[in-house]
Design a protein around this motif. Structure first.
Motif, short mmCIF file in Angstrom:
data_model
loop_
_atom_site.label_atom_id
_atom_site.label_comp_id
_atom_site.label_asym_id
_atom_site.label_seq_id
_atom_site.Cartn_x
_atom_site.Cartn_y
_atom_site.Cartn_z
N SER A 141 0.86 -1.18 0.00
CA SER A 141 0.00 0.00 0.00
C SER A 141 0.90 1.23 0.00
CB SER A 141 -0.91 -0.01 1.23
OG SER A 141 -1.84 1.05 1.17
N LEU A 142 1.09 1.80 -1.18
CA LEU A 142 2.07 2.86 -1.35
C LEU A 142 1.69 4.13 -0.60
CD1 LEU A 142 4.74 3.10 -3.00
CD2 LEU A 142 3.42 4.29 -4.75
N PHE A 143 0.41 4.47 -0.63
CA PHE A 143 -0.02 5.76 -0.09
C PHE A 143 -0.55 5.57 1.32
CE2 PHE A 143 -0.93 5.80 -4.77
CZ PHE A 143 0.25 6.42 -5.11
N ARG A 144 0.36 5.61 2.29
CA ARG A 144 0.10 5.16 3.65
C ARG A 144 -0.53 6.22 4.55
NH1 ARG A 144 5.47 3.77 5.94
NH2 ARG A 144 6.22 5.38 4.50
N HIS A 145 -0.70 7.42 4.07
CA HIS A 145 -1.25 8.50 4.88
C HIS A 145 -2.70 8.15 5.26
CE1 HIS A 145 -2.11 12.58 6.22
NE2 HIS A 145 -0.88 12.95 5.93
N ILE A 146 -3.01 8.13 6.56
CA ILE A 146 -4.33 7.67 6.99
C ILE A 146 -5.43 8.69 6.72
CG2 ILE A 146 -3.33 6.19 8.77
CD1 ILE A 146 -4.37 8.29 10.83
N LEU A 147 -5.07 9.96 6.49
CA LEU A 147 -6.06 10.99 6.23
C LEU A 147 -6.17 11.35 4.76
CD1 LEU A 147 -5.26 13.38 9.23
CD2 LEU A 147 -7.04 11.63 9.10
N LEU A 148 -5.05 11.34 4.03
CA LEU A 148 -5.04 11.79 2.65
C LEU A 148 -4.68 10.69 1.66
CD1 LEU A 148 -3.16 15.19 3.19
CD2 LEU A 148 -5.62 14.75 3.26
N GLY A 149 -4.28 9.52 2.13
CA GLY A 149 -3.86 8.44 1.26
C GLY A 149 -5.02 7.58 0.79
N SER A 150 -4.71 6.37 0.36
CA SER A 150 -5.74 5.44 -0.12
C SER A 150 -5.41 4.04 0.36
CB SER A 150 -5.82 5.46 -1.65
OG SER A 150 -4.59 5.07 -2.23
N GLY A 151 -6.45 3.27 0.64
CA GLY A 151 -6.27 1.91 1.12
C GLY A 151 -7.13 1.65 2.34
N SER A 152 -7.16 0.41 2.78
CA SER A 152 -8.01 0.01 3.89
C SER A 152 -7.59 0.61 5.22
CB SER A 152 -8.02 -1.52 4.01
OG SER A 152 -6.70 -2.01 4.25
N HIS A 153 -6.38 1.16 5.31
CA HIS A 153 -5.86 1.74 6.54
C HIS A 153 -6.33 3.17 6.78
CE1 HIS A 153 -3.22 2.83 3.26
NE2 HIS A 153 -2.90 3.92 3.94
N THR A 154 -6.97 3.79 5.80
CA THR A 154 -7.34 5.20 5.91
C THR A 154 -8.66 5.37 6.66
OG1 THR A 154 -8.55 5.20 3.82
CG2 THR A 154 -6.19 5.67 3.72
#
Length: 746
Positions: free
Chosen positions: A681-694
């Motif tokens: 998951s390249l875009f790890r930012h939890i507020l501005l990124g993408s993926g299940s971690h946001t």
């Protein structure tokens, strides 16, 4: 001896005939005392001027000139001894006082030392903010911008390398330290023959465009019109009970990236995607082809999470963002030929505003079979990134980066030429301010020319991957110059919330938009955790023809109402003012309090979804929500504490400012989830990124749980919720400073 004692007694206790006065008056311009020395004759003049004569009663004996032959030998001997004693006493006084001459602080209680001119530290000359603004506007001229405009070339070509050398040469002439890094990356190019699109068994026009990183295969399926290919568009088709499985989806270009359109279609089990420029959005010729890429990520997709340096030996890897279905662009003419013959149900009313005038669009039926054949070729290319640095005078190990894409598929005038020109002109302007006007930036500025930007910020991302663990500790901001001009009536910006206030103070009437995959600053923000800014002057009507052969200087003049150079100068001033503010002030102009509203908004969304519909599966979520609210409170208090610390600190204390700046710089990087792999998951930012971690994914997951969808997984949701909560708490801890100042209520 009696005569000697008498002489000494007269020197220290008697009435002297000649003496010195030390007037210790405070010098208001410095910390040291000003010494005024006057001889007795000066004092006599002052006394006479005040009408006070000599007291003759004290000198009632007749005055005789001193003659040696009138003195006895004993008298002469006594005088000599007295003189020697005076000399020794004077020497001792001078020696004791001059022991302190190596100190910079002047001691006014030592009369001999006070006769020495005070030694003061040489002041460091620094331009104030109004001077810097005026200098920037004066030196950044349209003539210089125009002279720097150079033709762009495809990534990895000889022309691209020649342009890189030219930019490096300019950096060197400005006196900057320069360097390059090279990467061997894999990119797609068209095959020996064009890709093919067939409708009902017949070839449809000439397919000249292509989409890099598409799946290489031939598929066949019934046509389905899906508007822009947004997630909401596919949801609407589902609500209409339209089967998407196995369909070849036709979507308009615009509103979101090609990669996101293809990803949305693949998630609905479509077999292929055709993307076309609708005349309602684009003012281009009917046979103009579109170029782009469909990697849902940035960088080389075959080295995900690590750099493509030369001779790196890693096991074969592939980005999870590569699509599993083929995708292809078609022209307006090709799209018209297909869309005008589609059967089936009528599309929603607001989907029929495009090229088929006065005709309702059809969604397509099973007989409208389309065949898509993609024959792109995967090749390896050597690319170069070029850098030049202006080193800071105080914190040279803290730096910001200004970057611009250098390559383009076609002419690429608005895509990369204007940005590369501004990059060079800003470097020239700021170095000139340093050499000729006394400007001394406190922190360093790096100017970067990236290659392979057309394939998804490949050059920039490979550089970020090469220094993944250290960049956000030293790099405090990134500003992108890509696509800064494509119109004239609207100014849009996408930025980290930390930069909102600075941007709003720099430019009036800023229309803020979310930063997404189509912004070249996105990997800096969401992959490396560096506060980033991307902005553009654009048109509110037609989209600019990026990624086509119509991206020329003549067309850009039309889109800007022949104000390209004026807008380029304005764009340069925006970047210049933001840059100067970030490297000039003692404290970084990054407002950590701006993230409090972003976090609060997500917490509010999650709370409303939990409270609006209490079910058995959600009954335990109030305790989870309480923990998230505590993490939010910790961040709020940490941000407020930092604001208070700034207010109560001595901002002339450089060490104190550096400590505060270090706390500010930790914020963005602390929003990167440490619980996900950058490879997955390249875009790890939890507020501005993408993926299940946001946090955005958590909101969507809650909705899926409520709706009882198969994609809902309660255990996974709880796990992601806990990790996101602690990531926010970790950011609050980093902002708080030292471990003994942390506020852990969880």
């Amino acid at each position: 001896m009696d005569q000697a004692r008498t002489t000494i007694s007269k020197i220290f206790n008697g009435e002297p005939r000649s003496y010195t006065r030390f007037n210790l008056t405070q010098n208001m311009e410095g910390d040291n005392s000003h010494v005024e020395m006057k001889l007795s004759s000066d004092m006599d003049d002052e006394v006479e001027a005040n009408g006070v004569g000599e007291n003759t009663n004290q000198h009632n004996r007749p005055y005789y000139p001193s003659k040696l032959n009138q003195r006895s030998p004993k008298t002469v001997c006594g005088c000599v001894i007295g003189i020697l004693i005076l000399f020794i006493i004077g020497y001792l006084i001078g020696y004791l006082c001059n022991r302190s001459t190596d100190k910079t602080e002047i001691k006014s209680d030592c009369p001999v030392f006070n006769e020495i001119t005070p030694v003061r530290a040489e002041p460091v000359y620094s331009l104030d903010w109004s001077d810097l603004r005026a200098l920037l506007k004066k030196k950044l001229t349209t003539n210089n911008i125009n002279s720097n405009l150079n033709a762009s070339h495809q990534a990895g070509s000889t022309g691209d390398e020649a342009l890189a050398n030219k930019i490096m040469g300019k950096f060197k002439t400005f006196g900057m330290s320069t360097w390059t890094d090279e990467h061997y990356v894999k990119i797609h190019e068209p095959g020996s023959s064009n890709n093919l699109v067939l409708f009902r068994g017949n070839v449809v026009g000439t397919t000249e465009g292509y989409l890099a990183y598409s799946a290489l295969k031939t598929v066949q399926g019934a046509a389905l019109y899906a508007h822009y290919g947004r997630a909401g568009d596919f949801k609407r088709l589902q609500e209409l009970n339209v089967d998407i499985n196995g369909k070849v989806v036709l979507v308009r270009a615009g509103l979101l990236s090609f990669a996101e359109k293809v990803s949305n279609a693949a998630s609905m089990n479509a077999s292929a995607v055709l993307i076309y420029p609708d005349p309602v959005n684009y003012n281009i010729k009917e046979d103009t082809a579109l170029f782009g890429h469909v990697h849902l990520g940035t960088g080389d997709p075959y080295t995900p999470g690590f750099p493509s340096f030369n001779h790196t030996q890693f096991p074969p890897a592939q980005s999870s963002g590569l699509p599993s279905i083929p995708a292809q662009t078609i022209t307006i003419r090709q799209a018209t030929e297909i869309m005008s013959k589609l059967g089936g149900r009528t599309s929603p009313d607001d989907w029929s505003d495009g090229m088929l005038r006065d005709t309702m669009y059809k969604l397509g039926d099973d007989g409208d079979v389309i065949t898509v054949e993609v024959k792109n070729v995967l090749i390896q290319k050597k690319i170069h990134n070029v850098f030049g640095v202006i080193k800071g005078y105080m914190d040279k190990d803290r730096y910001m980066v200004i970057g611009a894409q250098r390559d383009a598929w076609g002419p690429g005038y608005a895509r990369s030429t204007v940005g590369s020109s501004l990059l060079v002109e800003l470097a020239r302007t700021i170095t000139d301010m340093i050499k000729n006007d006394g400007f001394k930036p406190k922190r360093s500025i790096i100017f970067a020319s990236w290659s392979a930007g057309e394939f998804g910020s490949v050059g920039a991302t490979e550089w970020l991957e090469g220094y993944l663990t250290s960049l956000n500790l030293k790099m405090f901001s990134y500003v992108s110059l890509d696509e800064v001009i494509s119109g004239f009536d609207t100014f849009k910006a996408a930025a980290s919330p930390l930069l909102y206030e600075l941007l709003e103070n720099t430019m009036k009437q800023v229309l803020m938009e979310p930063m997404g995959l189509s912004h070249s600053a996105y990997p800096f923000q969401t992959f490396s955790g560096i506060p980033s800014l991307s902005f553009r002057f654009t048109s509110s009507s037609k989209a600019y023809p990026f990624g086509t052969i119509e991206d020329t200087d003549q067309n850009l003049e039309r889109y800007t109402s022949y104000n390209t150079l004026k807008l380029a100068k304005t764009a340069g001033e925006v970047v210049g003012l933001v840059t100067l503010r970030l490297v000039h002030d003692h404290l970084l102009k990054l407002n950590v309090a701006k993230y409090t509203s972003v976090i609060r908004n997500y917490v509010s969304q999650i709370r409303s979804k939990v409270e609006s519909r209490q079910t058995v599966s959600l009954c335990g979520y109030m305790s989870f929500l309480g923990l998230l609210k505590k993490a939010q409170g910790s961040y709020d208090r940490a941000a407020s504490a930092l604001v208070s610390a700034i207010r109560n600190s001595d901002l002339d204390d450089m060490e104190q400012c550096r400590i505060i700046n270090n706390r500010i710089m930790r914020v963005e990087g602390s929003f990167l989830s440490p619980y996900v792999s950058p490879r997955e998951s390249l875009f790890r930012h939890i507020l501005l990124g993408s993926g299940s971690h946001t946090l955005a994914a958590l909101v969507n997951h809650l909705e899926a749980i409520k709706a009882g969808l198969e994609s809902a997984d309660i255990d996974q949701f709880k796990n992601q919720f806990a990790l996101a909560t602690w990531t926010i708490q970790g950011c609050a801890n980093a902002l708080a400073g030292e471990v003994w100042d942390m506020d852990n209520e969880i």
